[in-house]
Design a protein around this motif. Structure first.
Motif, PDB file in Angstrom:
ATOM      1  N   ARG A 292       0.843  -1.208   0.000  1.00  0.00           N
ATOM      2  CA  ARG A 292       0.000   0.000   0.000  1.00  0.00           C
ATOM      3  C   ARG A 292       0.872   1.250   0.000  1.00  0.00           C
ATOM      4  NH1 ARG A 292      -2.944   0.023   4.661  1.00  0.00           N
ATOM      5  NH2 ARG A 292      -2.531  -2.133   5.189  1.00  0.00           N
TER       6      ARG A 292
ATOM      7  N   THR B 213       0.996   4.157  -2.858  1.00  0.00           N
ATOM      8  CA  THR B 213       0.772   5.572  -2.531  1.00  0.00           C
ATOM      9  C   THR B 213       1.898   6.428  -3.107  1.00  0.00           C
ATOM     10  OG1 THR B 213      -0.351   4.947  -0.493  1.00  0.00           O
ATOM     11  CG2 THR B 213       0.400   7.219  -0.642  1.00  0.00           C
TER      12      THR B 213
ATOM     13  N   ARG C 222       1.470   8.971  -6.226  1.00  0.00           N
ATOM     14  CA  ARG C 222       1.793  10.384  -6.016  1.00  0.00           C
ATOM     15  C   ARG C 222       2.807  10.847  -7.063  1.00  0.00           C
ATOM     16  NH1 ARG C 222       3.871  10.751  -0.632  1.00  0.00           N
ATOM     17  NH2 ARG C 222       1.734  10.398   0.002  1.00  0.00           N
TER      18      ARG C 222
END
Length: 118
Positions: free
Chosen positions: A97, A101, A105
């Motif tokens: 995870r 992320t 991003r």
């Protein structure tokens, strides 16, 4: 009532599987997923491929947690081993995870940068 447990890949019902049988496969899957995480981090493997393995690992650890209650011999030892695999599973899940992320991003920032420069 008959149990509906045709979800296991072998098709065997939980009564036909024991901790002794399932644990080595689960531990190997956990090890394989640790290798896969390195591949994902190196961008040599799609994270979605690893997610399938993680889902299977979750299913197997849940099955082990149920099966261990039926164990007579070395119950506490098995519980500790299963707890270790569960901790590794949770760590792998959080690492994946976190990677997603960061990756998402970076993709958004790159798109914004291209838009500004475009």
């Amino acid at each position: 009532a008959p149990s509906r447990s045709n979800t296991s890949s072998s098709g065997a019902s939980p009564t036909m599987t024991s901790v002794v049988e399932l644990f080595p496969r689960t531990r190997k899957l956990s090890y394989d997923l640790q290798q896969q995480l390195r591949e994902v981090e190196a961008k040599r493997m799609a994270p979605s491929d690893m997610e399938l393995g993680l889902e299977e690992l979750k299913r197997q650890t849940q099955t082990l947690e149920m099966l261990v209650e039926q164990e007579v011999n070395r119950k506490d030892e098995w519980k500790a081993k299963i707890r270790d695999v569960c901790m590794t599973r949770d760590w792998l899940d959080s690492q994946l995870r976190h990677w997603r992320t960061q990756h998402d991003r970076a993709a958004v920032e790159e798109a914004e940068r291209q838009e500004l420069l475009g």
